[in-house]
Design a protein around this motif. Structure first.
Motif, PDB file in Angstrom:
ATOM      1  N   VAL A  53       0.839  -1.199   0.000  1.00 34.80           N
ATOM      2  CA  VAL A  53       0.000   0.000   0.000  1.00 34.80           C
ATOM      3  C   VAL A  53       0.873   1.247   0.000  1.00 34.80           C
ATOM      4  N   LEU A  54       1.822   1.278   0.925  1.00 35.73           N
ATOM      5  CA  LEU A  54       2.680   2.461   1.064  1.00 35.73           C
ATOM      6  C   LEU A  54       3.551   2.673  -0.173  1.00 35.73           C
ATOM      7  N   LYS A 107       9.721   2.230   2.885  1.00 38.77           N
ATOM      8  CA  LYS A 107      10.635   1.481   3.746  1.00 38.77           C
ATOM      9  C   LYS A 107      11.004   2.283   4.989  1.00 38.77           C
ATOM     10  N   ASP A 108      11.221   3.579   4.805  1.00 39.55           N
ATOM     11  CA  ASP A 108      11.558   4.435   5.949  1.00 39.55           C
ATOM     12  C   ASP A 108      10.404   4.474   6.945  1.00 39.55           C
ATOM     13  N   LEU A 109       9.193   4.612   6.444  1.00 37.37           N
ATOM     14  CA  LEU A 109       8.022   4.695   7.321  1.00 37.37           C
ATOM     15  C   LEU A 109       7.827   3.381   8.090  1.00 37.37           C
ATOM     16  N   LEU A 110       8.011   2.260   7.398  1.00 38.81           N
ATOM     17  CA  LEU A 110       7.859   0.961   8.046  1.00 38.81           C
ATOM     18  C   LEU A 110       8.894   0.753   9.145  1.00 38.81           C
ATOM     19  N   ASN A 117      11.225   2.923  10.526  1.00 37.98           N
ATOM     20  CA  ASN A 117      11.570   3.963  11.489  1.00 37.98           C
ATOM     21  C   ASN A 117      10.385   4.626  12.177  1.00 37.98           C
ATOM     22  N   PHE A 118       9.163   4.325  11.698  1.00 42.60           N
ATOM     23  CA  PHE A 118       7.990   4.875  12.382  1.00 42.60           C
ATOM     24  C   PHE A 118       7.048   3.760  12.834  1.00 42.60           C
ATOM     25  N   LEU A 119       6.450   3.050  11.893  1.00 47.43           N
ATOM     26  CA  LEU A 119       5.470   2.036  12.258  1.00 47.43           C
ATOM     27  C   LEU A 119       6.063   0.976  13.184  1.00 47.43           C
ATOM     28  N   PHE A 120       7.289   0.562  12.900  1.00 44.08           N
ATOM     29  CA  PHE A 120       7.933  -0.462  13.719  1.00 44.08           C
ATOM     30  C   PHE A 120       9.264   0.044  14.255  1.00 44.08           C
TER      31      PHE A 120
END
Length: 336
Positions: free
Chosen positions: A263-264, A274-277, A279-282
């Protein structure tokens, strides 16, 4: 979340929703046909826009404030909001911390074609609390839902952990798993990260179903907050290390195999996704431990030393709920 069925449904939906738009006026329709198509499209958009997960977020934050001191996370400075590449879909990120919660965060995605909420609460390593997890994906016609108090430690081999956190919640789980039935095949790898009260379901969009989902979210989160409030800090260094590694293993799995990556990637591109996954979400993969995905899950290694991209390599899946009403795992008795 972490399941094959969730992933395949998500991928199919996204490929249909986010495919390139055809040039305008490529086909000539008569007026009535144009109106019927426009009316049908408007109806679908109205259905999706009528669903918002903002009330879920507002409830969770307000309820958290009733139990503990809620402070902004340092992540909030970097991860706030962004507009997707389609220039229509909006992503909103919120992140907090408390004396017992390492990271409380949400990501909502709102667009013409879909509504998404990824909400989670990760305890500090000094507490062996389950991880609160709510993943909701909505289109005009379909909803995919995972709601759970993900166990930090295995509830089958660790009977003490199951008794401590889940036995008294089984009536709550039974209540909502009847209202929101099992959503189809779930992989063996995914099962290891779910509890006996997990809600894994799919349903057609309707106001009544969303009201049930909202009620389930509220009751599950209230239950988790009560566990958090009662949690006693571990002082044994070996137990803290055990908690820390268990959470790091969970984060490593989710960041690598989460179906939300697709989705992202379509919305904001591979690099930002990849950064959001990670460094933020996980967030915590780089801070809580040094083990890699293949250290935890060596069975996913392929000949060149890279990670097998399949979400399931064991092959065994569960078409039906693999726990009985007492929360006992009966999956070994079920067919593949």
């Amino acid at each position: 979340m972490d399941c094959c069925s969730f992933s395949s449904s998500l991928s199919l939906s996204l490929s249909l929703m986010l495919k390139p738009r055809p040039p305008l006026m490529t086909i000539n329709y008569n007026g009535n046909s144009q109106w019927r198509k426009r009316k049908k499209k408007m109806h679908c958009l109205l259905q999706v826009s009528a669903i918002s997960y903002q009330n879920f977020i507002h409830f969770a934050l307000n309820e958290t404030k009733r139990h503990t001191l809620l402070l902004p996370s340092p992540l909030q400075e970097k991860y706030g909001s962004m507009i997707a590449m389609d220039e229509q879909t909006r992503l909103e990120m919120l992140s907090f911390e408390t004396p017992k919660i390492r990271l409380l965060r949400s990501m909502s995605i709102e667009g013409e074609a879909m509504q998404v909420l990824d909400f989670a609460a990760f305890p500090k390593p000094e507490f062996d609390l389950p991880i609160f997890c709510g993943n909701f994906f909505t289109t005009a016609n379909m909803n995919i839902v995972v709601l759970d108090l993900n166990p930090l430690h295995d509830v089958t081999s660790r009977r003490d952990y199951k008794e401590k956190y889940y036995d008294h919640l089984l009536p709550l789980g039974l209540k909502y798993t009847e209202l929101l039935p099992w959503g189809g095949k779930l992989t063996s790898e995914s099962i290891k990260f779910f509890s006996p009260i997990v809600i894994w379901t799919k349903f057609s969009s309707s106001n009544s179903k969303h009201e049930v989902l909202y009620s389930a979210f509220m009751e599950y989160y209230k239950a988790w907050l009560e566990l958090m409030e009662q949690a006693v800090e571990d002082t044994d260094p070996s137990q803290i290390t055990c908690n820390l590694e268990a959470q790091h293993r969970y984060l490593t799995w989710r960041a690598e195999k989460d179906p939300g990556h697709g989705v992202l990637k379509r919305l904001i591109g591979e690099k930002l996704a990849k950064d959001l996954l990670r460094n933020f979400l996980f967030s915590g993969i780089d801070e809580l431990g040094s083990k890699t995905f293949l250290d935890y899950f060596p069975e996913y290694s392929i000949e060149d030393g890279t990670i097998n991209e399949k979400r399931s390599i064991i092959g065994k899946g569960f078409e039906n709920r693999p726990w009985d009403k007492n929360g006992e795992f009966i999956g070994n008795d079920l067919r593949n």
